[in-house]
Design an enzyme around this catalytic site. Structure first.
Site, PDB file in Angstrom:
ATOM      1  N   ARG A  11       8.718  11.726   1.200  1.00  0.00           N
ATOM      2  CA  ARG A  11       9.074  10.497   1.904  1.00  0.00           C
ATOM      3  C   ARG A  11       8.108  10.296   3.055  1.00  0.00           C
ATOM      4  NH1 ARG A  11      14.054  11.479   4.604  1.00  0.00           N
ATOM      5  NH2 ARG A  11      12.962  10.975   6.544  1.00  0.00           N
ATOM      6  N   TYR A  58      22.854  11.700  10.054  1.00  0.00           N
ATOM      7  CA  TYR A  58      23.839  12.570   9.414  1.00  0.00           C
ATOM      8  C   TYR A  58      25.278  12.428   9.900  1.00  0.00           C
ATOM      9  CZ  TYR A  58      19.453  14.792   8.121  1.00  0.00           C
ATOM     10  OH  TYR A  58      18.187  15.024   7.654  1.00  0.00           O
ATOM     11  N   GLU A  97       5.443   9.846  10.046  1.00  0.00           N
ATOM     12  CA  GLU A  97       5.275  11.198   9.532  1.00  0.00           C
ATOM     13  C   GLU A  97       5.504  11.245   8.026  1.00  0.00           C
ATOM     14  OE1 GLU A  97       9.260  13.592  10.185  1.00  0.00           O
ATOM     15  OE2 GLU A  97       8.664  12.628  12.063  1.00  0.00           O
ATOM     16  N   GLU A 137      17.571  23.130  10.563  1.00  0.00           N
ATOM     17  CA  GLU A 137      18.100  22.157   9.612  1.00  0.00           C
ATOM     18  C   GLU A 137      18.947  22.820   8.518  1.00  0.00           C
ATOM     19  OE1 GLU A 137      15.206  18.877   8.616  1.00  0.00           O
ATOM     20  OE2 GLU A 137      13.818  20.282   9.531  1.00  0.00           O
ATOM     21  N   SER A 162      14.243  16.261  10.806  1.00  0.00           N
ATOM     22  CA  SER A 162      15.579  15.693  11.048  1.00  0.00           C
ATOM     23  C   SER A 162      15.770  15.215  12.485  1.00  0.00           C
ATOM     24  CB  SER A 162      16.680  16.717  10.703  1.00  0.00           C
ATOM     25  OG  SER A 162      16.715  16.968   9.320  1.00  0.00           O
ATOM     26  N   ASP A 212       7.685   8.020   6.604  1.00  0.00           N
ATOM     27  CA  ASP A 212       8.401   7.163   7.548  1.00  0.00           C
ATOM     28  C   ASP A 212       7.417   6.302   8.335  1.00  0.00           C
ATOM     29  OD1 ASP A 212      10.691   8.430   6.685  1.00  0.00           O
ATOM     30  OD2 ASP A 212      10.695   9.882   8.320  1.00  0.00           O
ATOM     31  N   GLY A 247      15.931  14.993   2.727  1.00  0.00           N
ATOM     32  CA  GLY A 247      17.322  15.200   2.342  1.00  0.00           C
ATOM     33  C   GLY A 247      17.600  14.793   0.904  1.00  0.00           C
ATOM     34  N   ASN A 300       7.325  13.600   4.990  1.00  0.00           N
ATOM     35  CA  ASN A 300       8.333  14.627   4.726  1.00  0.00           C
ATOM     36  C   ASN A 300       8.165  15.123   3.296  1.00  0.00           C
ATOM     37  OD1 ASN A 300      10.327  14.239   7.185  1.00  0.00           O
ATOM     38  ND2 ASN A 300       9.769  12.202   6.458  1.00  0.00           N
TER      39      ASN A 300
END
Length: 303
Positions: free
Chosen positions: A252, A213, A267, A18, A147, A254, A273, A269
């Site tokens: 974060r 992205y 998951e 990443e 990612s 998800d 980002g 994070n």
């Protein structure tokens, strides 16, 4: 307040898969800190030895490294050994959140809803036909990548075998998760509290690396079109999952909504980002916190 931070290193880049995303996150964070009057400097661990942080008199670190070596607890351990305060989760929280398989185990034991799954190890035998018979349509995920790197969809045993072969290039253990075809959401966390829910919609079928992205067709809805009760439920699940893995500060979580209308955790994070167009800044903006203020708030957690 900016003087209280002292000399700040923004860690970016690194050597994970990443790296390119991290370079963009770090550059945006650095620009915001400089704009706020902070004495901030870019530092790429892939190009400079970490001990130079101490040699050059840095007082604290803003971690903008994604993936292995930056988000998995190894860097956090090194910084603690050096006595340098850093943003985000500690060693344990970072390591657990980065490990998708251990996260799934924790969600399951704690009674937090998550999709049925199997763990496949490269060193042990497995039967793709048997896995497909048990789970049906599946998503294959390397255990320690972010990612959406190395992820693939499989509808039959042959596709599963191909997806596993690709995923094993990243990890010895791979998560095979029953496919969820509903809406996809993310809940940003700031100061351990959930921000407004964001829904992501993409024509590609799931929110993969390209959708995150590279695509111009991905749509974001913030706040998501959910009832007040659904929003509260999803935010509470996210806060519980974040705390469960030992994450703290910011991050974060998800999740997806299944065809049954229920929410399923995907998951956690711990260093998501951080460009101005990323999801955490988008959620913060919905509460009136702009990008510069958000970056400063995260850095304040090191004081």
């Amino acid at each position: 307040m900016s003087q209280a931070f002292g000399k700040v290193a923004v860690l970016l880049g690194g050597s994970s898969a990443e790296r390119e995303v991290s370079l963009k996150s770090g550059a945006a964070v650095h620009a915001a800190l400089v704009q706020a009057g902070v004495d901030a400097h870019l530092f790429d661990p892939a190009e400079r030895p970490l001990h130079e942080l101490a040699q050059e008199g840095f007082d604290r670190v803003f971690i903008a490294l994604h993936g292995r070596g930056g988000e998995d607890g190894t860097l956090q351990g090194a910084l603690e050994f050096m006595g340098l305060p850093y943003t985000g989760s500690s060693v344990l929280g970072s390591a657990l959140a980065m490990d998708k398989i251990r996260c799934k185990h924790l969600f399951q034991v704690a009674g937090l809803r998550t999709a049925p799954y199997k763990v496949v190890s490269q060193s042990q035998g497995f039967d793709c036909a048997e896995i497909m018979a048990q789970l049906g349509h599946v998503m294959v995920k390397p255990s320690h990548e972010g990612s959406s790197i190395g992820m693939a969809e499989a509808n039959n045993a042959e596709e599963l075998a191909q997806a596993l072969e690709a995923a094993f290039k990243f990890d010895d253990e791979v998560l095979v998760e029953q496919w969820l075809s509903g809406r996809e959401f993310t809940v940003s966390i700031l100061s351990d509290k959930a921000l407004p829910v964001i829904e992501m919609r993409t024509p590609s079928g799931f929110y993969d690396y390209q959708a995150k992205y590279q695509s111009s067709t991905t749509e974001y809805y913030c706040p998501a079109d959910l009832s007040a009760a659904q929003t509260a439920q999803l935010q509470e699940m996210a806060e519980q999952a974040f705390a469960l893995v030992g994450a703290k500060g910011w991050g974060r979580v998800d999740a997806m909504q299944g065809d049954d209308g229920e929410f399923y955790l995907l998951e956690v994070n711990t260093v998501p980002g951080m460009t101005e167009k990323s999801l955490v800044p988008m959620a913060a903006k919905a509460t009136g916190v702009d990008f510069t203020a958000l970056v400063v708030k995260i850095l304040e957690q090191t004081l």
